[in-house]
Design a protein around this motif. Structure first.
Motif, PDB file in Angstrom:
ATOM      1  N   ALA A  27      -2.734  15.365  -6.167  1.00 56.43           N
ATOM      2  CA  ALA A  27      -3.013  15.330  -4.536  1.00 56.43           C
ATOM      3  C   ALA A  27      -4.414  14.540  -4.265  1.00 56.43           C
ATOM      4  CB  ALA A  27      -3.102  16.885  -4.289  1.00 56.43           C
ATOM      5  N   SER A  28      -5.355  14.767  -5.000  1.00 54.53           N
ATOM      6  CA  SER A  28      -6.509  14.003  -4.916  1.00 54.53           C
ATOM      7  C   SER A  28      -6.461  12.480  -4.738  1.00 54.53           C
ATOM      8  CB  SER A  28      -7.576  14.409  -5.731  1.00 54.53           C
ATOM      9  OG  SER A  28      -7.866  15.792  -5.661  1.00 54.53           O
ATOM     10  N   PHE A  29      -5.634  12.082  -5.815  1.00 52.72           N
ATOM     11  CA  PHE A  29      -5.293  10.727  -5.924  1.00 52.72           C
ATOM     12  C   PHE A  29      -4.704  10.024  -4.756  1.00 52.72           C
ATOM     13  CE2 PHE A  29      -1.847   7.672  -6.542  1.00 52.72           C
ATOM     14  CZ  PHE A  29      -2.682   6.458  -6.816  1.00 52.72           C
ATOM     15  N   LEU A  30      -3.536  10.890  -4.160  1.00 51.55           N
ATOM     16  CA  LEU A  30      -2.851  10.454  -3.001  1.00 51.55           C
ATOM     17  C   LEU A  30      -3.642  10.548  -1.668  1.00 51.55           C
ATOM     18  CD1 LEU A  30       0.365  12.134  -3.818  1.00 51.55           C
ATOM     19  CD2 LEU A  30       0.050   9.924  -3.846  1.00 51.55           C
ATOM     20  N   LYS A  31      -4.560  11.479  -1.671  1.00 51.74           N
ATOM     21  CA  LYS A  31      -5.270  11.388  -0.624  1.00 51.74           C
ATOM     22  C   LYS A  31      -6.439  10.186  -0.826  1.00 51.74           C
ATOM     23  CE  LYS A  31      -7.830  13.662   2.620  1.00 51.74           C
ATOM     24  NZ  LYS A  31      -8.614  12.553   3.247  1.00 51.74           N
ATOM     25  N   GLU A  32      -7.114  10.068  -1.824  1.00 56.09           N
ATOM     26  CA  GLU A  32      -8.004   9.183  -1.812  1.00 56.09           C
ATOM     27  C   GLU A  32      -7.635   7.507  -1.823  1.00 56.09           C
ATOM     28  OE1 GLU A  32     -11.077   8.953  -4.952  1.00 56.09           O
ATOM     29  OE2 GLU A  32     -11.197  11.366  -4.904  1.00 56.09           O
ATOM     30  N   SER A  33      -6.209   7.330  -2.081  1.00 57.44           N
ATOM     31  CA  SER A  33      -5.769   6.128  -2.160  1.00 57.44           C
ATOM     32  C   SER A  33      -5.241   6.071  -0.625  1.00 57.44           C
ATOM     33  CB  SER A  33      -4.290   6.306  -3.129  1.00 57.44           C
ATOM     34  OG  SER A  33      -4.688   6.271  -4.391  1.00 57.44           O
ATOM     35  N   GLY A  34      -4.562   6.915   0.065  1.00 58.61           N
ATOM     36  CA  GLY A  34      -4.153   6.804   1.360  1.00 58.61           C
ATOM     37  C   GLY A  34      -5.444   6.613   2.219  1.00 58.61           C
ATOM     38  N   ASP A  35      -6.542   7.243   1.947  1.00 54.92           N
ATOM     39  CA  ASP A  35      -7.870   7.089   2.768  1.00 54.92           C
ATOM     40  C   ASP A  35      -8.452   5.552   2.643  1.00 54.92           C
ATOM     41  OD1 ASP A  35      -7.720   9.768   3.549  1.00 54.92           O
ATOM     42  OD2 ASP A  35      -9.482  10.333   2.410  1.00 54.92           O
ATOM     43  N   PHE A  36      -8.290   5.172   1.267  1.00 58.13           N
ATOM     44  CA  PHE A  36      -8.624   3.719   0.879  1.00 58.13           C
ATOM     45  C   PHE A  36      -7.693   2.948   1.612  1.00 58.13           C
ATOM     46  CE2 PHE A  36      -8.762  -0.066  -1.569  1.00 58.13           C
ATOM     47  CZ  PHE A  36     -10.115  -0.303  -1.602  1.00 58.13           C
ATOM     48  N   ALA A  37      -6.412   2.879   1.513  1.00 54.79           N
ATOM     49  CA  ALA A  37      -5.394   2.160   2.048  1.00 54.79           C
ATOM     50  C   ALA A  37      -5.590   1.998   3.732  1.00 54.79           C
ATOM     51  CB  ALA A  37      -4.115   2.397   1.839  1.00 54.79           C
ATOM     52  N   ASP A  38      -5.892   3.186   4.135  1.00 56.18           N
ATOM     53  CA  ASP A  38      -6.092   3.306   5.729  1.00 56.18           C
ATOM     54  C   ASP A  38      -7.202   2.449   6.413  1.00 56.18           C
ATOM     55  OD1 ASP A  38      -5.403   4.064   8.258  1.00 56.18           O
ATOM     56  OD2 ASP A  38      -6.881   5.959   8.257  1.00 56.18           O
ATOM     57  N   SER A  39      -8.379   2.645   5.486  1.00 55.97           N
ATOM     58  CA  SER A  39      -9.466   1.958   5.595  1.00 55.97           C
ATOM     59  C   SER A  39      -9.705   0.402   5.647  1.00 55.97           C
ATOM     60  CB  SER A  39     -10.933   2.406   4.923  1.00 55.97           C
ATOM     61  OG  SER A  39     -11.061   3.773   5.083  1.00 55.97           O
ATOM     62  N   TYR A  40      -9.050   0.086   4.577  1.00 54.87           N
ATOM     63  CA  TYR A  40      -9.199  -1.443   4.413  1.00 54.87           C
ATOM     64  C   TYR A  40      -7.770  -2.265   4.564  1.00 54.87           C
ATOM     65  CZ  TYR A  40     -13.418  -0.574   2.182  1.00 54.87           C
ATOM     66  OH  TYR A  40     -14.668  -0.024   2.055  1.00 54.87           O
ATOM     67  N   ARG A  41      -6.554  -1.606   4.816  1.00 56.87           N
ATOM     68  CA  ARG A  41      -5.362  -2.290   5.235  1.00 56.87           C
ATOM     69  C   ARG A  41      -4.906  -3.552   4.605  1.00 56.87           C
ATOM     70  NH1 ARG A  41      -4.267   0.748   9.718  1.00 56.87           N
ATOM     71  NH2 ARG A  41      -6.049   1.778  10.797  1.00 56.87           N
ATOM     72  N   ALA A  42      -5.493  -3.751   3.647  1.00 58.03           N
ATOM     73  CA  ALA A  42      -5.184  -4.991   2.560  1.00 58.03           C
ATOM     74  C   ALA A  42      -4.497  -4.612   1.346  1.00 58.03           C
ATOM     75  CB  ALA A  42      -6.607  -6.016   2.246  1.00 58.03           C
ATOM     76  N   VAL A  43      -4.563  -3.015   1.012  1.00 57.71           N
ATOM     77  CA  VAL A  43      -3.569  -2.937  -0.117  1.00 57.71           C
ATOM     78  C   VAL A  43      -2.191  -3.019   0.141  1.00 57.71           C
ATOM     79  CG1 VAL A  43      -3.089  -0.871  -1.273  1.00 57.71           C
ATOM     80  CG2 VAL A  43      -5.301  -0.935  -0.224  1.00 57.71           C
ATOM     81  N   LYS A  44      -1.494  -3.454  -0.703  1.00 54.23           N
ATOM     82  CA  LYS A  44       0.049  -3.996  -0.813  1.00 54.23           C
ATOM     83  C   LYS A  44       0.963  -2.648  -0.044  1.00 54.23           C
ATOM     84  CE  LYS A  44       0.404  -4.186  -5.435  1.00 54.23           C
ATOM     85  NZ  LYS A  44       1.101  -4.832  -6.704  1.00 54.23           N
ATOM     86  N   GLN A  45       0.309  -1.597  -0.293  1.00 53.79           N
ATOM     87  CA  GLN A  45       1.294  -0.381   0.329  1.00 53.79           C
ATOM     88  C   GLN A  45       0.281   0.133   1.459  1.00 53.79           C
ATOM     89  OE1 GLN A  45       4.350   0.584   0.314  1.00 53.79           O
ATOM     90  NE2 GLN A  45       5.063  -0.673  -1.491  1.00 53.79           N
ATOM     91  N   ASP A  46       0.561   0.457   2.554  1.00 50.30           N
ATOM     92  CA  ASP A  46      -0.115   1.105   3.504  1.00 50.30           C
ATOM     93  C   ASP A  46      -0.260   2.508   3.313  1.00 50.30           C
ATOM     94  OD1 ASP A  46       1.955   2.306   4.721  1.00 50.30           O
ATOM     95  OD2 ASP A  46       2.234   1.347   6.294  1.00 50.30           O
ATOM     96  N   CYS A  47      -1.419   3.087   4.083  1.00 52.17           N
ATOM     97  CA  CYS A  47      -1.647   4.281   3.811  1.00 52.17           C
ATOM     98  C   CYS A  47      -0.537   5.503   3.989  1.00 52.17           C
ATOM     99  CB  CYS A  47      -2.824   4.753   4.776  1.00 52.17           C
ATOM    100  SG  CYS A  47      -2.319   4.787   6.584  1.00 52.17           S
ATOM    101  N   GLN A  48       0.548   5.070   4.710  1.00 56.00           N
ATOM    102  CA  GLN A  48       1.511   5.846   5.032  1.00 56.00           C
ATOM    103  C   GLN A  48       2.332   6.247   3.588  1.00 56.00           C
ATOM    104  OE1 GLN A  48       2.797   7.101   8.085  1.00 56.00           O
ATOM    105  NE2 GLN A  48       1.080   6.078   9.084  1.00 56.00           N
ATOM    106  N   PHE A  49       2.374   5.179   2.809  1.00 58.42           N
ATOM    107  CA  PHE A  49       2.961   5.241   1.452  1.00 58.42           C
ATOM    108  C   PHE A  49       2.422   6.319   0.497  1.00 58.42           C
ATOM    109  CE2 PHE A  49       2.812   3.971  -3.298  1.00 58.42           C
ATOM    110  CZ  PHE A  49       3.920   3.789  -3.393  1.00 58.42           C
ATOM    111  N   PHE A  50       1.024   6.648   0.656  1.00 60.09           N
ATOM    112  CA  PHE A  50       0.530   7.621  -0.030  1.00 60.09           C
ATOM    113  C   PHE A  50       0.339   9.140   0.684  1.00 60.09           C
ATOM    114  CE2 PHE A  50      -1.613   3.547  -1.361  1.00 60.09           C
ATOM    115  CZ  PHE A  50      -1.349   3.538  -2.643  1.00 60.09           C
ATOM    116  N   TYR A  51       0.262   8.934   2.060  1.00 64.02           N
ATOM    117  CA  TYR A  51       0.335  10.260   2.700  1.00 64.02           C
ATOM    118  C   TYR A  51       1.636  10.744   2.906  1.00 64.02           C
ATOM    119  CZ  TYR A  51      -4.447   8.967   4.507  1.00 64.02           C
ATOM    120  OH  TYR A  51      -5.717   8.541   4.765  1.00 64.02           O
TER     121      TYR A  51
END
Length: 174
Positions: free
Chosen positions: A97-121
């Motif tokens: 759960a922490s991995f998914l939350k931190e990854s989602g937050d990171f993807a949401d902040s930077y938007r350059a991750v190959k999967q957007d925040c929705q993938f993780f959230y």
């Protein structure tokens, strides 16, 4: 550790620090070895070898990585951050759960991750709704590992020598 201490490597070390994959117990002997083996070690390595506070370490490494003349980094370095978080999950430093939350937050902040925040959230929502099902966790982890396979392997390759430095540090404290 044999590596060219260029800005891209410095940026990767910065990402490893920012993601909390490594800290001073990992880099102390790395810096020491670089200083011993080079006639003119980079100043940022000398400075890093004297810092324990993570914020100082991140500042030192990133100051070099982002110094003049400016060098553009590939977007794949954002995915490298996800790889660092995934390795922390595999090492049991983060819950799923922490991995998914931190990854989602990171993807949401930077938007350059190959999967957007929705993938993780979305995965986090499903995981929570399943009452943290181990079966679902393993399926989701396999999906993330497949999606970020190259980055995870790259992080593992770079992280492995730092584990040896960590163990050396721990032995020196006994």
């Amino acid at each position: 550790m044999k590596m060219e201490l260029n800005r891209q490597i410095a940026r990767k070390i910065g990402i490893m620090l920012e993601s909390h994959l490594i800290w001073y117990k990992h880099y102390y002997f790395f810096c020491d070895e670089v200083i011993e083996n080079m006639d003119r070690p980079p100043y940022w390595i000398i400075e890093l070898g004297t810092k324990k506070y993570l914020g100082d370490a991140v500042y030192i490494v990133n100051s070099y990585a982002f110094s003049e003349p400016f060098e553009a980094f590939p977007d794949s370095l954002y995915d490298f951050h996800i790889g660092c978080l995934y390795l922390r999950y595999e090492r049991k430093e983060l819950s799923w759960a922490s991995f998914l939350k931190e990854s989602g937050d990171f993807a949401d902040s930077y938007r350059a991750v190959k999967q957007d925040c929705q993938f993780f959230y979305y995965m986090l929502n499903d995981y929570q709704d399943s009452e943290y099902s181990l079966d679902l966790e393993l399926k989701q982890a396999e999906l993330v590992k497949k999606e970020f396979m190259n980055e995870i392997y790259e992080v593992q390759d770079m992280y492995t020598p730092f584990v040896d430095y960590f163990r050396k540090y721990m032995l020196s404290q006994r």
